[in-house]
Design a protein around this motif. Sequence first.
Motif, PDB file in Angstrom:
ATOM      1  N   ALA A  23      -6.484 -53.844  15.364  1.00 16.96           N
ATOM      2  CA  ALA A  23      -7.596 -54.669  15.164  1.00 16.96           C
ATOM      3  C   ALA A  23      -7.514 -54.793  13.460  1.00 16.96           C
ATOM      4  O   ALA A  23      -8.039 -55.613  12.748  1.00 16.96           O
ATOM      5  N   LEU A  24      -7.694 -53.533  12.884  1.00 21.89           N
ATOM      6  CA  LEU A  24      -7.824 -53.166  11.650  1.00 21.89           C
ATOM      7  C   LEU A  24      -6.856 -52.935  10.758  1.00 21.89           C
ATOM      8  O   LEU A  24      -6.761 -52.197   9.770  1.00 21.89           O
ATOM      9  N   GLY A  25      -5.705 -53.617  10.872  1.00 28.13           N
ATOM     10  CA  GLY A  25      -4.464 -53.475  10.109  1.00 28.13           C
ATOM     11  C   GLY A  25      -4.460 -53.588   8.341  1.00 28.13           C
ATOM     12  O   GLY A  25      -3.821 -53.448   7.975  1.00 28.13           O
ATOM     13  N   PHE A  26      -5.783 -54.590   8.329  1.00 28.86           N
ATOM     14  CA  PHE A  26      -5.869 -54.813   6.933  1.00 28.86           C
ATOM     15  C   PHE A  26      -6.279 -53.635   6.024  1.00 28.86           C
ATOM     16  O   PHE A  26      -6.493 -53.660   4.589  1.00 28.86           O
ATOM     17  N   ILE A 194     -16.017 -55.134  19.762  1.00 35.65           N
ATOM     18  CA  ILE A 194     -17.240 -55.669  18.949  1.00 35.65           C
ATOM     19  C   ILE A 194     -17.388 -55.076  17.516  1.00 35.65           C
ATOM     20  O   ILE A 194     -17.627 -55.234  16.564  1.00 35.65           O
ATOM     21  N   ALA A 195     -17.117 -53.431  17.471  1.00 34.89           N
ATOM     22  CA  ALA A 195     -17.114 -52.731  16.465  1.00 34.89           C
ATOM     23  C   ALA A 195     -15.951 -53.201  15.518  1.00 34.89           C
ATOM     24  O   ALA A 195     -16.107 -53.095  14.425  1.00 34.89           O
ATOM     25  N   ALA A 196     -14.927 -53.365  15.778  1.00 40.38           N
ATOM     26  CA  ALA A 196     -13.770 -53.959  15.088  1.00 40.38           C
ATOM     27  C   ALA A 196     -14.068 -55.073  14.310  1.00 40.38           C
ATOM     28  O   ALA A 196     -14.036 -55.021  13.100  1.00 40.38           O
ATOM     29  N   GLY A 197     -14.796 -56.038  14.956  1.00 37.64           N
ATOM     30  CA  GLY A 197     -15.407 -57.206  14.240  1.00 37.64           C
ATOM     31  C   GLY A 197     -16.446 -57.140  13.254  1.00 37.64           C
ATOM     32  O   GLY A 197     -16.340 -57.558  12.301  1.00 37.64           O
ATOM     33  N   LEU A 202     -17.979 -56.401   7.698  1.00 40.44           N
ATOM     34  CA  LEU A 202     -18.393 -55.603   6.552  1.00 40.44           C
ATOM     35  C   LEU A 202     -17.575 -55.190   5.424  1.00 40.44           C
ATOM     36  O   LEU A 202     -17.884 -55.266   4.255  1.00 40.44           O
ATOM     37  N   ALA A 203     -16.298 -55.273   5.878  1.00 38.73           N
ATOM     38  CA  ALA A 203     -14.993 -55.038   4.687  1.00 38.73           C
ATOM     39  C   ALA A 203     -15.030 -56.351   3.923  1.00 38.73           C
ATOM     40  O   ALA A 203     -14.914 -56.239   2.609  1.00 38.73           O
ATOM     41  N   ARG A 204     -15.504 -57.601   4.427  1.00 40.49           N
ATOM     42  CA  ARG A 204     -15.375 -58.734   3.642  1.00 40.49           C
ATOM     43  C   ARG A 204     -16.628 -58.931   2.817  1.00 40.49           C
ATOM     44  O   ARG A 204     -16.808 -59.828   2.024  1.00 40.49           O
ATOM     45  N   GLY A 205     -17.801 -57.865   3.026  1.00 34.42           N
ATOM     46  CA  GLY A 205     -18.876 -58.088   2.290  1.00 34.42           C
ATOM     47  C   GLY A 205     -20.000 -58.931   2.811  1.00 34.42           C
ATOM     48  O   GLY A 205     -20.825 -59.343   2.220  1.00 34.42           O
ATOM     49  N   THR A 206     -19.649 -59.342   4.096  1.00 31.94           N
ATOM     50  CA  THR A 206     -20.723 -60.034   4.942  1.00 31.94           C
ATOM     51  C   THR A 206     -21.283 -59.348   5.937  1.00 31.94           C
ATOM     52  O   THR A 206     -20.689 -59.448   7.292  1.00 31.94           O
ATOM     53  N   PRO A 207     -22.397 -58.497   5.769  1.00 32.06           N
ATOM     54  CA  PRO A 207     -22.682 -57.837   7.147  1.00 32.06           C
ATOM     55  C   PRO A 207     -22.948 -58.541   8.205  1.00 32.06           C
ATOM     56  O   PRO A 207     -23.478 -59.526   8.148  1.00 32.06           O
ATOM     57  N   PRO A 208     -22.573 -58.161   9.539  1.00 38.75           N
ATOM     58  CA  PRO A 208     -22.929 -58.756  10.547  1.00 38.75           C
ATOM     59  C   PRO A 208     -24.517 -58.761  10.874  1.00 38.75           C
ATOM     60  O   PRO A 208     -25.027 -57.790  10.434  1.00 38.75           O
TER      61      PRO A 208
END
Length: 261
Positions: A23-26, A194-197, A202-208
């Motif tokens: 899920a976090l290949g980026f 859910i944690a991956a999402g 968070l990586a995009r700078g938009t905290p869930p």
Amino acid sequence: MRIAICVKKDIYGLLAARILAAALGFAQLRFFCSVKTRDAENAVPALRLMKLLEREVAIDALAAQQPEMPGVPHPDHWVPLPDLRADGGARTLLDFRPDIVISARFSLIFPQRVIDAVPRGIVNVHPGMLPGYRGLFAPFWQILHKEPELGCTVHLVDRGIDTGPILGVARVPFHPARSLMWHTAALYRGGVGIAAGAAASLARGTPPEAHRQPAAGDYYRFPSAEDFAALPVRISDPLDYAALLEEAFAPPLLAARDRAA
């Protein structure tokens, strides 16, 4: 973007690592693992059996015979963290300079100095419904208390134990014909997703969106032999265990095909 994945070196840790790697290949990922064994794990026969199945068979025996695992770093390449002391495991973890930490099936408590050093936060996957099932062995206690639905809570880590703001909950209906290991795997499977999402947000700078927990709650420790005797399901069974091994060890495309079938 650097994301540290902190897991336990066991079958559920391998399952979590596989889901997160896909899920976090980026991001640049590094996998760390706790290697702590508590005295209680060797004192109660049922806990010794679980340690045998989860670690000694799955990792020490089977993973050791498979030098490569497509889609996920081999457990032998995870960085061991025996502690989180400032001059020990904490330094090893923070030398990676993670922007985000994801903790799933990890045996160590993050001290405040580590929490403060991770700029976008530490996301924890706790296999229990919070705040009612804080602490250890949450899947076991939820089943023992005859909950019709089990929960896996994903939350941000704060200075307490399983007290941080909640990001989401994965729910698994209780199945009396399935084993404790089956329920535990299902809880981690949903919670890690859910944690991956949350980590991607968070990586995009938009905290869930996060919801503060009530202060009140119950904290659990290791079950005793008497607790295990009262458990209404088996610890494991051959079919559940074989399916879990296949999911954890199968190449990603095969695992995804089998889940969709």
